[in-house]
Design a protein around this motif. Structure first.
Motif, PDB file in Angstrom:
ATOM      1  N   ALA A 209      46.035  44.252  52.571  1.00  0.00           N
ATOM      2  CA  ALA A 209      45.291  45.071  53.542  1.00  0.00           C
ATOM      3  C   ALA A 209      43.986  44.388  53.926  1.00  0.00           C
ATOM      4  O   ALA A 209      43.539  44.466  55.075  1.00  0.00           O
ATOM      5  CB  ALA A 209      45.020  46.461  52.970  1.00  0.00           C
ATOM      6  N   PHE A 210      43.407  43.683  52.985  1.00  0.00           N
ATOM      7  CA  PHE A 210      42.132  43.003  53.206  1.00  0.00           C
ATOM      8  C   PHE A 210      42.334  41.736  54.034  1.00  0.00           C
ATOM      9  O   PHE A 210      41.564  41.443  54.949  1.00  0.00           O
ATOM     10  CB  PHE A 210      41.483  42.688  51.856  1.00  0.00           C
ATOM     11  CG  PHE A 210      41.337  43.906  50.998  1.00  0.00           C
ATOM     12  CD1 PHE A 210      40.163  44.635  50.986  1.00  0.00           C
ATOM     13  CD2 PHE A 210      42.403  44.360  50.229  1.00  0.00           C
ATOM     14  CE1 PHE A 210      40.045  45.781  50.223  1.00  0.00           C
ATOM     15  CE2 PHE A 210      42.297  45.512  49.462  1.00  0.00           C
ATOM     16  CZ  PHE A 210      41.108  46.223  49.471  1.00  0.00           C
TER      17      PHE A 210
ATOM     18  N   TRP B 200      38.340  52.800  46.417  1.00  0.00           N
ATOM     19  CA  TRP B 200      39.480  52.707  47.332  1.00  0.00           C
ATOM     20  C   TRP B 200      39.480  51.381  48.090  1.00  0.00           C
ATOM     21  O   TRP B 200      40.534  50.884  48.485  1.00  0.00           O
ATOM     22  CB  TRP B 200      39.476  53.885  48.312  1.00  0.00           C
ATOM     23  CG  TRP B 200      38.376  53.798  49.352  1.00  0.00           C
ATOM     24  CD1 TRP B 200      37.109  54.288  49.256  1.00  0.00           C
ATOM     25  CD2 TRP B 200      38.459  53.169  50.635  1.00  0.00           C
ATOM     26  NE1 TRP B 200      36.389  54.011  50.394  1.00  0.00           N
ATOM     27  CE2 TRP B 200      37.192  53.325  51.268  1.00  0.00           C
ATOM     28  CE3 TRP B 200      39.468  52.502  51.324  1.00  0.00           C
ATOM     29  CZ2 TRP B 200      36.922  52.833  52.541  1.00  0.00           C
ATOM     30  CZ3 TRP B 200      39.204  52.001  52.598  1.00  0.00           C
ATOM     31  CH2 TRP B 200      37.936  52.173  53.188  1.00  0.00           C
ATOM     32  N   ALA B 201      38.307  50.776  48.263  1.00  0.00           N
ATOM     33  CA  ALA B 201      38.195  49.560  49.069  1.00  0.00           C
ATOM     34  C   ALA B 201      38.104  48.307  48.204  1.00  0.00           C
ATOM     35  O   ALA B 201      37.356  47.390  48.512  1.00  0.00           O
ATOM     36  CB  ALA B 201      36.995  49.659  49.995  1.00  0.00           C
ATOM     37  N   SER B 202      38.868  48.250  47.130  1.00  0.00           N
ATOM     38  CA  SER B 202      38.878  47.078  46.254  1.00  0.00           C
ATOM     39  C   SER B 202      40.289  46.510  46.142  1.00  0.00           C
ATOM     40  O   SER B 202      41.212  47.216  45.726  1.00  0.00           O
ATOM     41  CB  SER B 202      38.379  47.452  44.854  1.00  0.00           C
ATOM     42  OG  SER B 202      38.709  46.432  43.930  1.00  0.00           O
TER      43      SER B 202
ATOM     44  N   VAL C 236      51.450  53.490  48.355  1.00  0.00           N
ATOM     45  CA  VAL C 236      50.500  54.279  47.562  1.00  0.00           C
ATOM     46  C   VAL C 236      49.225  53.485  47.269  1.00  0.00           C
ATOM     47  O   VAL C 236      48.116  54.013  47.346  1.00  0.00           O
ATOM     48  CB  VAL C 236      51.150  54.726  46.231  1.00  0.00           C
ATOM     49  CG1 VAL C 236      50.126  55.383  45.325  1.00  0.00           C
ATOM     50  CG2 VAL C 236      52.310  55.673  46.495  1.00  0.00           C
ATOM     51  N   ALA C 237      49.393  52.194  46.944  1.00  0.00           N
ATOM     52  CA  ALA C 237      48.279  51.402  46.416  1.00  0.00           C
ATOM     53  C   ALA C 237      47.385  50.770  47.474  1.00  0.00           C
ATOM     54  O   ALA C 237      46.177  50.617  47.245  1.00  0.00           O
ATOM     55  CB  ALA C 237      48.825  50.303  45.503  1.00  0.00           C
ATOM     56  N   LEU C 238      47.962  50.374  48.611  1.00  0.00           N
ATOM     57  CA  LEU C 238      47.182  49.621  49.589  1.00  0.00           C
ATOM     58  C   LEU C 238      46.420  50.550  50.535  1.00  0.00           C
ATOM     59  O   LEU C 238      47.001  51.486  51.088  1.00  0.00           O
ATOM     60  CB  LEU C 238      48.091  48.705  50.413  1.00  0.00           C
ATOM     61  CG  LEU C 238      48.819  47.600  49.647  1.00  0.00           C
ATOM     62  CD1 LEU C 238      49.678  46.770  50.595  1.00  0.00           C
ATOM     63  CD2 LEU C 238      47.836  46.707  48.907  1.00  0.00           C
TER      64      LEU C 238
END
Length: 232
Positions: free
Chosen positions: A170-171, A13-15, A207-209
């Motif tokens: 998001a990162f 999830w954190a990629s 959905v993706a971020l």
């Protein structure tokens, strides 16, 4: 999706790289099975699917694995060219330009961002932030040139460049709290700032971020673990 056209995505999830692929799959309207991976305890499926790099994302299409986010994006566009919007332009020159800028994003934005985040000393961190902001400034000009006044890098609709940069949002948004630097602002990158609002409002982006605050929490926890291991 039928068993004859099965898609499975191995990711975490954190990629940001996984976020790119998730976004692309949702933009195309493709159904897939998502399999969360623990990179500290890699599954046999991941190791068998990506024996070279042993990392995510991996898209498995009818039992055949495809690795590396940008390779996967182009594969999805080729394999499902008649489904949903196309990511890459039809014109060969415009395709080449899009590929150039995606490579620029990964080389000139992502690498210094990683340096800024992982740097031990202030000097190294400051240099990483400086290079990252320079890349963002260059991408502001690229957006103006590539969009031709339209909403996205791809023009009226999201394209290859949008997905490549958008997967990182998001990162990058967590950078202000983690590194003390804001990548987008109204004074220096007004076009990108408006683009960020448009991109993050898309259903596929929602959905993706991942949640930026959760990423910040995870990053702080990892930093604390690294600090403890150094002391030991």
């Amino acid at each position: 999706m039928t068993g004859e056209d099965e898609l499975k995505l191995l990711g975490t999830w954190a990629s940001p790289w996984v976020s790119r692929v998730k976004f692309a799959l949702h933009l195309k309207g493709l159904s897939y099975e998502y399999v969360e991976q623990d990179l500290d305890n890699k599954s046999d499926l991941l190791l068998a699917s990506n024996p070279v790099h042993k990392k995510v994302p991996v898209l498995i299409h009818n039992g055949k694995p495809i690795c590396e986010s940008v390779v996967i994006l182009e594969y999805i566009d080729d394999a499902y060219g008649t489904v949903g919007p196309s990511f890459l332009p039809v014109d060969p020159y415009e395709r080449a330009i899009a590929r150039f800028w995606v490579d620029y994003i990964d080389q000139k934005l992502v690498i210094p961002w990683k340096v800024a985040f992982t740097a031990d000393g202030e000097e190294e961190k400051t240099e990483g932030i400086k290079q990252m902001l320079a890349a963002v400034h260059t991408l502001e000009g690229a957006l103006k040139e590539c969009s031709k006044g339209k909403p996205f890098f791809g023009g009226d609709s999201v394209g290859y460049m949008d997905i490549a940069l958008g997967g990182l949002l998001a990162f990058l948004q967590g950078t202000e709290e983690l590194c003390g630097s804001k990548p987008f602002d109204i004074a220096s990158t007004p076009l990108l700032l408006a683009w960020v609002e448009r991109f993050t409002a898309l259903d596929a982006a929602k959905v993706a971020l991942p949640d930026a605050s959760k990423l910040v929490e995870l990053a702080k926890m990892k930093r604390a673990q690294m600090a403890l291991s150094i002391k030991k």
